[in-house]
Write an enzyme that holds these catalytic residues in place. Structure first.
Site, PDB file in Angstrom:
ATOM      1  N   ASP A 233     131.725  72.101  58.673  1.00 55.76           N
ATOM      2  CA  ASP A 233     132.057  72.399  57.277  1.00 55.76           C
ATOM      3  C   ASP A 233     133.547  72.597  57.085  1.00 55.76           C
ATOM      4  O   ASP A 233     134.071  72.413  55.986  1.00 55.76           O
ATOM      5  CB  ASP A 233     131.293  73.637  56.806  1.00 55.76           C
ATOM      6  N   ASN A 243     130.534  75.807  61.185  1.00 51.93           N
ATOM      7  CA  ASN A 243     129.347  74.975  60.911  1.00 51.93           C
ATOM      8  C   ASN A 243     128.147  75.906  60.745  1.00 51.93           C
ATOM      9  O   ASN A 243     128.259  77.127  60.888  1.00 51.93           O
ATOM     10  CB  ASN A 243     129.131  73.960  62.037  1.00 51.93           C
TER      11      ASN A 243
HETATM   12  O1  MRU Z   1     124.539  75.132  54.088  1.00 54.85           O
HETATM   13  P1  MRU Z   1     124.571  73.651  54.235  1.00 54.85           P
HETATM   14  O2  MRU Z   1     123.233  73.008  54.336  1.00 54.85           O
HETATM   15  O3  MRU Z   1     125.453  73.004  53.184  1.00 54.85           O
HETATM   16  O4  MRU Z   1     125.291  73.436  55.625  1.00 54.85           O
HETATM   17  C1  MRU Z   1     125.448  72.153  56.146  1.00 54.85           C
HETATM   18  C2  MRU Z   1     126.042  72.151  57.488  1.00 54.85           C
HETATM   19  O5  MRU Z   1     126.361  73.169  58.049  1.00 54.85           O
HETATM   20  C3  MRU Z   1     126.312  70.823  58.096  1.00 54.85           C
HETATM   21  O6  MRU Z   1     126.197  70.891  59.471  1.00 54.85           O
HETATM   22  C4  MRU Z   1     127.741  70.397  57.747  1.00 54.85           C
HETATM   23  O7  MRU Z   1     127.976  70.499  56.371  1.00 54.85           O
HETATM   24  C5  MRU Z   1     128.023  69.036  58.180  1.00 54.85           C
HETATM   25  S1  MRU Z   1     127.164  67.894  57.135  1.00 54.85           S
HETATM   26  C6  MRU Z   1     127.546  66.376  57.493  1.00 54.85           C
END
Ligand code: MRU
Length: 345
Positions: A233, A243
């Site tokens: 992220d 992440n």
């Molecule tokens: O809370 P989320 O579902 O938005 O979190 C997503 C993640 O942590 C993913 O691993 C990250 O965004 C990478 S997506 C390609």
């Protein structure tokens, strides 16, 4: 399958809170509806949040009424703040909003802004899918034949502009015949792994096995996991990775068991303005995500809950970071800057 699209002046997205049971499409023509959909995680995943943010800016540009360019830009800036603030950890969201805002400021008239902003949002969307396909090719080269891969959360087409980051690598390696099976962690509490990753991989005909998050260490200790691929992220300038919560645990276990731990993320996820992961704001989400599944209460009523949505994996646990511009290894401080180049964003 497209997680998000711009169709006839509206942002159309799959409501990811309803998957895999139901495929419900939302067609939104107000940027505040997109902000709400992001907050409620109807669309999620760092690159998809960036794309949603860019399309929300395009909607805002159509909605704002202003007597002159200066007032228009001031109102657009306010909308930008609301959009970028919808979720704080994934840098792609603020990166895309800032990118579209710069385009708006360079436009010659209010009429021009709406057109150029939409074109920029479409470009961000297309670039993300291209980046994912490139990462897929680069990352697949790191996978030895006969590998069992483990992934966390959801990093596929649903989380991106198409194809996926870590899941894109896994799909490319599968297409090359190198993968025997994929373990998808359930990913408590929002269950992105068991609901979304399992669904996407099963649709592609890829052998996927869902495990509870706590089973990962046991499988690693039994030699059942060859490599781990996750997304990100936000990646700080020193290579620390924010992440999905549970990523850090997997990285520590991987190190103990001598298992390569790879992060796949486009350069739009790299935040060179931060020198280390301690500066990354980790979103804390509502307790209800932990205490309930659907309408069912799982805990004593009123119990105290912590629900951090992300964690920070220190760079020394990361074997390599796969970007569309190349595979980056230590020393990350130097190599990330060299790979991203100046002026990311
Ligand atoms: O809370 P989320 O579902 O938005 O979190 C997503 C993640 O942590 C993913 O691993 C990250 O965004 C990478 S997506 C390609």
């Amino acid at each position: 399958m497209k997680a998000i699209e711009w169709i006839d002046g509206r942002v159309v997205l799959i409501d990811q809170t309803r998957l895999p049971g139901e495929t419900v499409m939302l067609a939104l023509d107000d940027y505040l509806e997109v902000v709400q959909a992001i907050k409620e995680m109807r669309i999620r995943g760092a690159p998809a949040l960036g794309i949603a943010g860019a399309y929300a800016m395009a909607l805002a540009a159509r909605q704002i009424e202003a007597p002159d360019m200066g007032t228009f830009l001031a109102r657009l800036q306010e909308a930008a703040q609301q959009i970028a603030g919808a979720r704080p950890t994934a840098v792609n969201l603020s990166w895309a909003v800032q990118r579209t805002l710069r385009v708006a400021k360079a436009a010659s008239s209010v009429q021009d802004v709406a057109k150029t902003l939409l074109a920029e949002a479409v470009r961000i969307h297309r670039e993300d899918e291209e980046a994912n396909r490139r990462m897929g090719q680069l990352g697949a080269e790191l996978v030895p034949s006969g590998s069992a891969l483990l992934t966390h959360c959801n990093t596929g087409a649903l989380a991106t502009g198409g194809y996926g980051t870590a899941l894109g690598v896994i799909m490319a390696a599968w297409e090359q015949g190198k993968v025997t099976k994929v373990f998808a962690t359930e990913t408590r509490p929002f269950l992105q792994g068991s609901r979304l990753t399992a669904w996407e991989l099963a649709q592609e005909g890829i052998a996927v096995t869902v495990i509870v998050d706590a089973a990962a260490g046991y499988l690693m200790s039994k030699g059942e996991v060859s490599c781990i691929f996750v997304g990100a992220d936000r990646i700080a300038g020193n290579g620390d990775v924010a992440n999905k919560i549970g990523t850090y645990t997997l990285a520590v276990l991987a190190k103990v068991h001598g298992i390569p731990f790879y992060v796949a993320a486009p350069t739009s996820t790299i935040d060179l303005s931060l020198s280390g992961g301690q500066a990354i704001l980790v979103e804390e989400r509502p307790a209800r995500e932990v205490t309930h599944v659907g309408g069912t209460l799982l805990t004593p009523e009123g119990i105290e809950v912590r629900n951090p949505a992300f964690d920070i994996t220190p760079c020394n646990f990361v074997t390599a970071i796969i970007t569309e511009k190349g595979v980056v290894r230590e020393p990350y401080n130097q190599e990330l800057r060299r790979t991203v180049g100046h002026g990311n964003g």
